[in-house]
Design an enzyme around this catalytic site. Structure first.
Site, PDB file in Angstrom:
ATOM      1  N   GLU A   1       0.838  -1.200   0.000  1.00  0.00           N
ATOM      2  CA  GLU A   1       0.000   0.000   0.000  1.00  0.00           C
ATOM      3  C   GLU A   1       0.878   1.256   0.000  1.00  0.00           C
ATOM      4  O   GLU A   1       1.876   1.334   0.718  1.00  0.00           O
ATOM      5  CB  GLU A   1      -0.873  -0.030   1.258  1.00  0.00           C
ATOM      6  CG  GLU A   1      -1.736   1.188   1.489  1.00  0.00           C
ATOM      7  CD  GLU A   1      -2.566   1.085   2.770  1.00  0.00           C
ATOM      8  OE1 GLU A   1      -3.396   1.976   2.991  1.00  0.00           O
ATOM      9  OE2 GLU A   1      -2.382   0.120   3.545  1.00  0.00           O
TER      10      GLU A   1
ATOM     11  N   LYS B   1      -8.939   3.801  -2.642  1.00  0.00           N
ATOM     12  CA  LYS B   1      -9.485   3.314  -1.378  1.00  0.00           C
ATOM     13  C   LYS B   1     -10.792   4.037  -1.056  1.00  0.00           C
ATOM     14  O   LYS B   1     -10.856   5.272  -1.070  1.00  0.00           O
ATOM     15  CB  LYS B   1      -8.463   3.535  -0.255  1.00  0.00           C
ATOM     16  CG  LYS B   1      -8.808   2.838   1.051  1.00  0.00           C
ATOM     17  CD  LYS B   1      -7.663   3.000   2.054  1.00  0.00           C
ATOM     18  CE  LYS B   1      -7.936   2.196   3.316  1.00  0.00           C
ATOM     19  NZ  LYS B   1      -6.838   2.339   4.296  1.00  0.00           N
TER      20      LYS B   1
ATOM     21  N   CYS C   1      -6.023  -2.545   2.521  1.00  0.00           N
ATOM     22  CA  CYS C   1      -6.001  -2.512   3.991  1.00  0.00           C
ATOM     23  C   CYS C   1      -7.385  -2.790   4.581  1.00  0.00           C
ATOM     24  O   CYS C   1      -7.999  -3.802   4.257  1.00  0.00           O
ATOM     25  CB  CYS C   1      -5.402  -1.184   4.457  1.00  0.00           C
ATOM     26  SG  CYS C   1      -4.650  -1.254   6.107  1.00  0.00           S
TER      27      CYS C   1
END
Length: 308
Positions: A44, A129, A163
């Protein structure tokens, strides 16, 4: 061919140095490809690294210089960095998945983005995200449903979440419904609880899961980084301790977990194993009840707010 070697690259970024991160990523990609990997996954926000001050300083407590640096070093899509990454993927003949801090060409809001590149040297897709976690909301904007790509490869359909998005049941279900076979989870998440979640997704989605973290020691924060003595607490030796892992569609660990070292994890995967695992449980097929449960997903881009 339905088999391929995959690689999870657990490495240290060079904090807020776009060019150095790019060069390191290209070298590690070549290394993984030389070992036979056809799909290579990076952590990430690898370019130009995690804005670590959000977890070490009170919100907006003198972070102006750091945020300005983040904007300066962030990646535009498309742009010179994506061109270089695409070229590296083409040079090595690999599918490349890598996390970046992204911004619009004339914008200053940063997005936590995963980029997908093909072995033909093209940018295949990006995912922003959807929901930054905790202090991340002070630096990262929210993505929308228009960037939830699933990439066709000869080895199966490739996608994933970033995540803690992986804890979002409806986001997972949407990707399951798109037939994902190889699930990438670039992350900063630590601890055994995260590994249990990765095993759960593999078992629930009957897919391969590649969880990959950065691994950064405090000594790897560049010596000339602005306000270096304030950006990270000296008593915390590991900025990012790693936690990378590769799991098969039954929840079995194939490689890892790796912590406290820069390394590349490898595993050979076979699409037939995905198909076999779904004989018993297919979350969007014979083990789904669409007569009872339905999911609506808005995949249109979120329009900008403009006032006359």
């Amino acid at each position: 061919m339905t088999t391929v070697k995959i690689a999870a690259v657990q490495a240290a970024y060079i904090l807020m140095d776009q060019k150095a991160c790019l060069e390191k990523a290209a070298e590690l990609l070549r290394q993984a490809a030389a070992a036979g990997a056809g799909i290579v996954v990076f952590p990430e926000a690898f370019i130009p690294g995690t804005p670590i001050w959000i977890d070490s300083r009170p919100i907006w407590d003198g972070d102006d210089d750091w945020y300005a640096l983040l904007v300066e070093q962030a990646v535009t899509v498309p742009g010179p960095i994506t061109d270089a990454l695409a070229a590296a993927a083409g040079e090595t003949g690999t599918y490349l998945v890598i996390g970046v801090n992204e911004r619009e060409p004339h914008g200053t809001t940063i997005y936590n983005t995963t980029l997908y590149f093909g072995p033909d040297g093209t940018l295949l897709g990006k995912h922003r995200k959807l929901m930054p976690t905790g202090s991340e909301r002070t630096v990262w904007g929210m993505g929308d449903g228009s960037t939830l790509p699933v990439i066709d490869t000869p080895y199966g359909r490739l996608s994933g979440l970033i995540c803690w998005e992986n804890y979002m049941p409806l986001a997972r279900f949407y990707l399951y419904s798109q037939g994902v076979d190889i699930w990438t989870a670039p992350t900063l998440a630590q601890g055994d609880g995260w590994l249990a979640a990765m095993r759960h997704i593999a078992h629930e989605g009957r897919c391969y899961v590649i969880g990959v973290n950065p691994c950064v020691h405090i000594d790897q924060i560049p010596a000339d980084f602005p306000h270096r003595d304030r950006v990270w607490r000296a008593e915390q030796e590991w900025v990012e301790p790693g936690n990378s892992i590769i799991i098969d569609p039954t929840g079995k660990i194939l490689a890892g977990p790796a912590r406290h070292e820069e390394t590349i994890l490898y595993a050979d995967i076979d699409l037939a194993a995905v198909h076999a695992a779904r004989r018993y449980f297919d979350p969007v097929g014979h083990y789904h009840r669409p007569d009872i449960f339905q999911l609506t997903v808005d995949t249109s881009p979120r329009p900008p707010v403009i006032k006359a």
